[in-house]
Design a protein around this motif. Structure first.
Motif, PDB file in Angstrom:
ATOM      1  N   ARG A 266     -12.277   8.812 -12.329  1.00  0.00           N
ATOM      2  CA  ARG A 266     -12.647   8.956 -10.919  1.00  0.00           C
ATOM      3  C   ARG A 266     -14.162   9.046 -10.802  1.00  0.00           C
ATOM      4  O   ARG A 266     -14.873   9.316 -11.768  1.00  0.00           O
ATOM      5  N   ARG A 267     -14.634   8.852  -9.588  1.00  0.00           N
ATOM      6  CA  ARG A 267     -16.046   9.054  -9.295  1.00  0.00           C
ATOM      7  C   ARG A 267     -16.263  10.526  -8.910  1.00  0.00           C
ATOM      8  O   ARG A 267     -15.303  11.247  -8.642  1.00  0.00           O
ATOM      9  N   LEU A 268     -17.549  10.927  -8.849  1.00  0.00           N
ATOM     10  CA  LEU A 268     -17.852  12.332  -8.575  1.00  0.00           C
ATOM     11  C   LEU A 268     -19.019  12.422  -7.596  1.00  0.00           C
ATOM     12  O   LEU A 268     -20.006  11.704  -7.710  1.00  0.00           O
ATOM     13  N   GLN A 269     -18.868  13.321  -6.645  1.00  0.00           N
ATOM     14  CA  GLN A 269     -19.960  13.660  -5.733  1.00  0.00           C
ATOM     15  C   GLN A 269     -20.238  15.149  -5.876  1.00  0.00           C
ATOM     16  O   GLN A 269     -19.320  15.962  -5.915  1.00  0.00           O
ATOM     17  N   TYR A 325     -13.601  11.625  -6.166  1.00  0.00           N
ATOM     18  CA  TYR A 325     -13.119  10.696  -5.145  1.00  0.00           C
ATOM     19  C   TYR A 325     -12.920   9.318  -5.760  1.00  0.00           C
ATOM     20  O   TYR A 325     -13.407   9.013  -6.850  1.00  0.00           O
ATOM     21  N   ASP A 326     -12.169   8.461  -5.011  1.00  0.00           N
ATOM     22  CA  ASP A 326     -11.970   7.066  -5.365  1.00  0.00           C
ATOM     23  C   ASP A 326     -12.630   6.203  -4.307  1.00  0.00           C
ATOM     24  O   ASP A 326     -12.459   6.431  -3.102  1.00  0.00           O
ATOM     25  N   ALA A 327     -13.385   5.222  -4.737  1.00  0.00           N
ATOM     26  CA  ALA A 327     -14.026   4.297  -3.824  1.00  0.00           C
ATOM     27  C   ALA A 327     -13.073   3.161  -3.492  1.00  0.00           C
ATOM     28  O   ALA A 327     -12.104   2.908  -4.220  1.00  0.00           O
ATOM     29  N   PRO A 328     -13.312   2.442  -2.367  1.00  0.00           N
ATOM     30  CA  PRO A 328     -12.488   1.264  -2.058  1.00  0.00           C
ATOM     31  C   PRO A 328     -12.498   0.286  -3.221  1.00  0.00           C
ATOM     32  O   PRO A 328     -13.542  -0.036  -3.778  1.00  0.00           O
ATOM     33  N   GLY A 329     -11.298  -0.158  -3.602  1.00  0.00           N
ATOM     34  CA  GLY A 329     -11.179  -1.060  -4.732  1.00  0.00           C
ATOM     35  C   GLY A 329     -10.866  -0.374  -6.037  1.00  0.00           C
ATOM     36  O   GLY A 329     -10.429  -1.030  -6.983  1.00  0.00           O
ATOM     37  N   GLY A 339     -12.794   1.777 -21.847  1.00  0.00           N
ATOM     38  CA  GLY A 339     -12.796   0.355 -21.617  1.00  0.00           C
ATOM     39  C   GLY A 339     -11.780  -0.115 -20.604  1.00  0.00           C
ATOM     40  O   GLY A 339     -11.675  -1.317 -20.348  1.00  0.00           O
ATOM     41  N   ASP A 340     -10.982   0.767 -20.041  1.00  0.00           N
ATOM     42  CA  ASP A 340      -9.987   0.383 -19.056  1.00  0.00           C
ATOM     43  C   ASP A 340     -10.681   0.075 -17.745  1.00  0.00           C
ATOM     44  O   ASP A 340     -11.092   0.966 -17.026  1.00  0.00           O
ATOM     45  N   GLY A 341     -10.794  -1.173 -17.419  1.00  0.00           N
ATOM     46  CA  GLY A 341     -11.549  -1.559 -16.239  1.00  0.00           C
ATOM     47  C   GLY A 341     -10.708  -1.913 -15.050  1.00  0.00           C
ATOM     48  O   GLY A 341     -11.221  -2.452 -14.074  1.00  0.00           O
ATOM     49  N   GLY A 342      -9.396  -1.721 -15.103  1.00  0.00           N
ATOM     50  CA  GLY A 342      -8.576  -2.025 -13.932  1.00  0.00           C
ATOM     51  C   GLY A 342      -7.481  -3.004 -14.286  1.00  0.00           C
ATOM     52  O   GLY A 342      -7.095  -3.179 -15.432  1.00  0.00           O
ATOM     53  N   ASP A 343      -6.929  -3.692 -13.262  1.00  0.00           N
ATOM     54  CA  ASP A 343      -5.776  -4.552 -13.411  1.00  0.00           C
ATOM     55  C   ASP A 343      -6.182  -5.947 -13.890  1.00  0.00           C
ATOM     56  O   ASP A 343      -7.281  -6.426 -13.603  1.00  0.00           O
ATOM     57  N   ASP A 344      -5.285  -6.596 -14.584  1.00  0.00           N
ATOM     58  CA  ASP A 344      -5.446  -7.995 -14.922  1.00  0.00           C
ATOM     59  C   ASP A 344      -5.078  -8.846 -13.722  1.00  0.00           C
ATOM     60  O   ASP A 344      -4.361  -8.401 -12.817  1.00  0.00           O
ATOM     61  N   GLY A 346      -3.144 -10.929 -11.256  1.00  0.00           N
ATOM     62  CA  GLY A 346      -1.711 -11.004 -11.035  1.00  0.00           C
ATOM     63  C   GLY A 346      -0.982  -9.703 -11.197  1.00  0.00           C
ATOM     64  O   GLY A 346       0.210  -9.623 -10.913  1.00  0.00           O
ATOM     65  N   ASP A 347      -1.668  -8.646 -11.681  1.00  0.00           N
ATOM     66  CA  ASP A 347      -1.005  -7.341 -11.798  1.00  0.00           C
ATOM     67  C   ASP A 347      -0.667  -6.803 -10.424  1.00  0.00           C
ATOM     68  O   ASP A 347      -1.382  -7.025  -9.450  1.00  0.00           O
ATOM     69  N   ASP A 348       0.407  -6.035 -10.358  1.00  0.00           N
ATOM     70  CA  ASP A 348       0.798  -5.403  -9.104  1.00  0.00           C
ATOM     71  C   ASP A 348      -0.055  -4.170  -8.850  1.00  0.00           C
ATOM     72  O   ASP A 348      -0.060  -3.250  -9.650  1.00  0.00           O
ATOM     73  N   PRO A 349      -0.836  -4.109  -7.745  1.00  0.00           N
ATOM     74  CA  PRO A 349      -1.706  -2.953  -7.504  1.00  0.00           C
ATOM     75  C   PRO A 349      -0.954  -1.677  -7.255  1.00  0.00           C
ATOM     76  O   PRO A 349      -1.521  -0.606  -7.287  1.00  0.00           O
TER      77      PRO A 349
END
Length: 423
Positions: A266-269, A325-329, A339-344, A346-349
């Motif tokens: 997550r991000r941090l403020q 917090y989580d930012a849009p996207g 190294g986990d940068g998100g979905d490949d 075609g992945d289901d969000p």
């Protein structure tokens, strides 16, 4: 989450789990509020005891109710008027882990009562004590006659040195100042008076030592030699007007949170109080955290640590407010490892399954989508439309008829046929 003030569940005081730098100390203001300050005795000698408000002002020497300890009945309504025989004011914490130069001012010296026979000093001093065997007392008072002057006494490695008294001898109404300087383990002192406003040459007090210094203001009586039948029953008073650190080491302080595990990336403020104090961050998806601190909280990490810092001796570090917090996207189900940068593609969000991905048990529908996601186009087909194959699977039940080698016609509104496209 919050550090330095308890307002709701999950908040903590700094003293609970935070770490401070060598030159800092945590003091409690109330049961639900504490703060961090420099380890210095600096004060304008305000009325004591100090109030426990206003909160979060960040101004030293104001809302610090547990900083000073008072013995006897000194008059603190107009600076600190100390009586030699009964009064003391001392700090509740040790000062100066490193080198320092302390300056203080005394005025309104007078003899309240009593007499003296012999060369004996009675006065008001600042005591700086490393331990019982290494300390120095520096201040102002009276010996023979009615004119005040300065005095110092010190102990080094358990050996008490005879006190030293010197001039210039000034009128009662004169204002006196002293400086105590430590470099390494060596101590020196200088004196100044309003009637002769030139600082004296440094006077060597000896190798009293390094390390934290305990500090108090008190009366002192010193026999400056020996003689038959010497005695004193004088009670002297003096008004301490300020104490200030002209230099101090270290020159900045900080307080930092424990490592915060957010459970997933997550991000941090963060916000620090009072306004204007410096913030620093570091984060990672693995422990231990990197050694480098950054001035901006960039990136998404599972583990974070935040530091609040200042180089202003008159600033209190009051509070840290931290908001993940989580930012849009951002993928809110991403609990990822390094190294986990998100979905490949075609992945289901909405995919929340799998250990460590932050989700619960997937639905049957999600499992089917996961199995056939590269082939499907799902649509409600009106009765007068047709879809073309090749077909991978068909949902529903009801009438269907072939109209060509790879063509079917929908005969029921209940049907959901899956093909490669509309026609």
């Amino acid at each position: 989450m919050r550090f330095g003030r308890i307002l709701e569940s999950g908040d903590e005081l700094f003293a609970g789990s935070c770490q401070v730098s060598d030159g800092a100390v945590i003091l409690q203001r109330t049961n639900t509020d504490d703060y961090v300050r420099f380890r210095v005795p600096d004060t304008n000698c305000p009325p004591l005891p100090r109030p426990n408000s206003p909160l979060d002002s960040g101004q030293a020497d104001v809302a610090e109710p547990n900083r000073w300890q008072v013995i006897g009945s000194p008059n603190t309504s107009n600076k600190w008027l100390i009586k030699q025989q009964t009064d003391q004011i001392q700090l509740s914490y040790a000062c100066y882990p490193g080198d320092f130069e302390l300056e203080f001012e005394v005025s309104d010296l007078s003899v309240l009562s009593g007499n003296v026979n012999g060369v004996i000093f009675d006065g008001i001093v600042v005591e700086l004590r490393i331990d019982d065997n290494n300390w120095a007392c520096v201040g102002f008072g009276f010996t023979v006659g009615s004119l005040p002057g300065f005095c110092w006494q010190r102990m080094v490695n358990g050996q008490l040195a005879q006190g030293h008294v010197g001039g210039p001898w000034e009128p009662y109404e004169s204002v006196f100042r002293a400086r105590v300087i430590r470099g390494g383990s060596s101590w020196t002192v200088q004196f100044w008076s309003a009637d002769d406003p030139i600082w004296s040459n440094p006077i060597n007090l000896g190798n009293i030592g390094s390390g934290l210094v305990w500090f108090r203001i008190r009366g002192l009586r010193v026999w400056l030699g020996s003689g038959y039948g010497w005695w004193s029953n004088r009670n002297v008073q003096g008004r301490v007007r300020y104490l200030v650190s002209n230099s101090v080491s270290p020159s900045s302080i900080w307080v930092q949170t424990p490592v915060l595990d957010l459970g997933r990336r997550r991000r941090l403020q963060a916000e620090g109080l009072p306004e204007g104090v410096q913030l620093a961050w570091r984060g990672s998806d693995e422990l231990p955290l990197p050694d480098t601190w950054n001035n901006t909280p960039e990136g998404r990490f599972r583990y974070w640590q935040v530091r609040l810092q200042t180089s202003n001796l008159n600033t209190l570090l009051e509070r840290l407010e931290i908001t993940p917090y989580d930012a849009p996207g951002d993928d809110p189900g991403d609990g990822g490892g390094p190294g986990d940068g998100g979905d490949d593609p075609g992945d289901d969000p909405g995919d929340g399954g799998g250990p460590g991905d932050g989700g619960g048990q997937p639905s049957l529908f999600s499992l089917l989508l996961r199995r056939f996601r590269s082939y499907w186009l799902i649509s409600a087909v009106p009765p007068d439309r047709r879809i073309t194959g090749p077909f991978r699977t068909v949902f529903g039940s009801g009438g269907q008829r072939r109209t060509g080698e790879n063509e079917w016609t929908q005969t029921s509104n209940e049907e959901r046929n899956v093909g490669d496209g509309w026609k």
